[in-house]
Design an enzyme around this catalytic site. Structure first.
Site, mmCIF file in Angstrom:
data_model
loop_
_atom_site.group_PDB
_atom_site.id
_atom_site.type_symbol
_atom_site.label_atom_id
_atom_site.label_comp_id
_atom_site.label_asym_id
_atom_site.label_seq_id
_atom_site.Cartn_x
_atom_site.Cartn_y
_atom_site.Cartn_z
ATOM 1 N NE ARG A 64 -0.794 1.541 3.861
ATOM 2 C CZ ARG A 64 0.298 2.207 4.229
ATOM 3 N NH1 ARG A 64 1.419 1.562 4.498
ATOM 4 N NH2 ARG A 64 0.285 3.521 4.300
ATOM 5 N N GLY A 65 0.253 2.395 -0.088
ATOM 6 C CA GLY A 65 0.983 3.656 -0.137
ATOM 7 C C GLY A 65 1.185 4.081 -1.574
ATOM 8 C CB ALA A 66 0.382 7.246 -3.324
ATOM 9 N NE ARG A 98 -6.407 0.719 -1.867
ATOM 10 C CZ ARG A 98 -5.994 1.304 -0.742
ATOM 11 N NH1 ARG A 98 -4.729 1.241 -0.382
ATOM 12 N NH2 ARG A 98 -6.847 1.971 0.007
ATOM 13 C CD GLN A 212 -4.001 2.194 7.302
ATOM 14 O OE1 GLN A 212 -4.613 2.680 8.265
ATOM 15 N NE2 GLN A 212 -4.569 2.022 6.126
ATOM 16 C CG ASP A 253 -3.450 7.612 -1.197
ATOM 17 O OD1 ASP A 253 -3.036 6.478 -1.490
ATOM 18 O OD2 ASP A 253 -3.432 8.072 -0.044
ATOM 19 C CG ASN A 263 -3.307 11.382 2.962
ATOM 20 O OD1 ASN A 263 -2.559 10.661 2.298
ATOM 21 N ND2 ASN A 263 -3.147 11.535 4.266
ATOM 22 C CE LYS A 264 -5.721 5.053 4.554
ATOM 23 N NZ LYS A 264 -6.485 3.967 3.900
#
Length: 380
Positions: A64-66, A98, A212, A253, A263-264
């Site tokens: 995960r993570g852009a 995603r 996270q 993201d 973003n999250k």
């Protein structure tokens, strides 16, 4: 033989295990991922032999993570090409795994374009597969370089906004080496401040519902010897009110053309708090996260995650009974609102830090100028 960009060695400290690496064992090339869903209790690696396995790893948040999703997507295309699968089918599945993270599609299309160009130039399938792999490796290397430059620009901005050091920084979700080919985005800036002796405290939001921040950011901060404190997301307001936050650093993201930042989920409330308390709200992301084709925040598709991520918790070594493999914490049948991201409007963003420099104030024109400079630098 292991990929040249992978870290190898039998005696690995936890922080030395790469989030992702390409390997070429005798039975065929594979993409090896550190399973982030098992951290911090266990350090377990997943071995992906084809694109469908990687798609599942992306959807389950094992990777995960852009920025890292972009790298993973590019390697996924190369994996399909090297193993003789339909590259276009693999690329489409990977790019759609995603929807909010624009870097994923950018990485996939870059490797796909290299593969197509090699075929169009008269190369055979092996040459095209090598071209896709070379594109993935180049993206991996470039992201590591971008991470270092973002850290440099971000620390300079912190020192400009907050002269004297002693920075108390609040962050949300995870933006370190686990999401990057290098040391991360927002976390890399905090890490640079720590190494320079100018970080007084890293405040780590737990980042519900998948934690996270608690599981991953605290894990990385501990292994880097940083002074950090974990807090529940709903305690952030109390922290601001107490005057304990000097700056907010988050990743992204997707950044729309007008500077709206996805973003999250939980990032937008921090931006509102930061504005009310006159605290800088800084976004750190590579230029590839800027999506000029998405005009504003309303055009950003926000991924909706399964309800069980909210109604259950995953606890290592505890028997599970929930539909999602966790321990139920809500009555059976409870519905849950679970967007993976929220969108912060540009007027609440103090600055966007990229490898090409800092944008402030954040406007359509300033972002377009940044992207044009980046394009010229790449072309040159």
């Amino acid at each position: 033989m292991a990929d040249q960009y992978a870290q190898t060695g039998e005696d690995k400290r936890p922080s030395d295990i790469p989030a992702l690496r390409w390997e070429e064992p005798p039975e065929g090339p594979v993409l090896v991922l550190l399973d982030q869903t098992r951290l911090p209790a266990e350090e377990v690696e997943l071995v992906c032999t084809d694109a469908p396995a990687l798609v599942e790893a992306i959807r389950s948040l094992a990777v995960r993570g852009a920025p890292l999703l972009g790298i993973a997507g590019a390697y996924g295309v190369a994996l399909a090409a090297v193993r003789g699968y339909d590259v276009d089918d693999a690329a489409n599945a990977l790019a759609g795994a995603r929807p909010t993270a624009v870097n994923l599609a950018v990485g996939v299309r870059r490797a796909q374009a290299a593969h197509r160009a090699a075929l169009a130039g008269g190369g055979g399938a092996p040459q095209a597969a090598e071209a896709a792999l070379a594109a993935a490796r180049a993206l991996h290397r470039e992201d590591a370089e971008a991470s270092a430059r973002m850290a440099e620009h971000g620390l300079a901005l912190l020192d400009e906004l907050l002269p004297g050091g002693g920075h108390r920084v609040l962050t949300h979700c995870n933006t370190g080496a686990l999401v990057s080919g290098g040391e991360g985005t927002a976390f890399a800036v905090a890490l640079a401040a720590h190494r320079a002796g100018r970080l007084r405290r890293l405040w780590v939001d737990e980042t519900r519902p998948l934690l996270q921040g608690a599981r991953l950011t605290a894990y990385e901060a501990a292994h880097n010897g940083m002074a950090y404190t974990l807090l529940t997301d709903n305690a952030a307001g109390s922290l601001f009110a107490a005057g304990e936050v000097d700056a907010v650093l988050i990743g992204a993201d997707r950044i729309a053309a007008d500077g709206s930042v996805a973003n999250k989920v939980g990032s937008y409330p921090l931006a509102v708090l930061a504005r009310y308390h006159h605290v800088p709200f800084i976004v750190v992301a590579p230029v590839t996260t800027v999506d000029p084709d998405t005009l504003d925040g309303a055009g950003i598709e926000v991924e909706q995650r399964p309800a069980y991520e909210v109604t259950e918790v995953s606890v290592p070594q505890v028997p599970v009974t929930g539909a999602g493999g966790g321990v139920p914490i809500a009555p059976l049948g409870t519905q849950a609102y679970n967007p993976a991201f929220d969108v912060t409007p540009p007027e609440l963003v103090t600055a966007i830090v990229t490898e090409e420099g800092v944008v402030s104030p954040v406007t359509t024109e300033s972002l377009a100028g940044l992207c044009e400079r980046a394009r010229r630098a790449t072309a040159g």
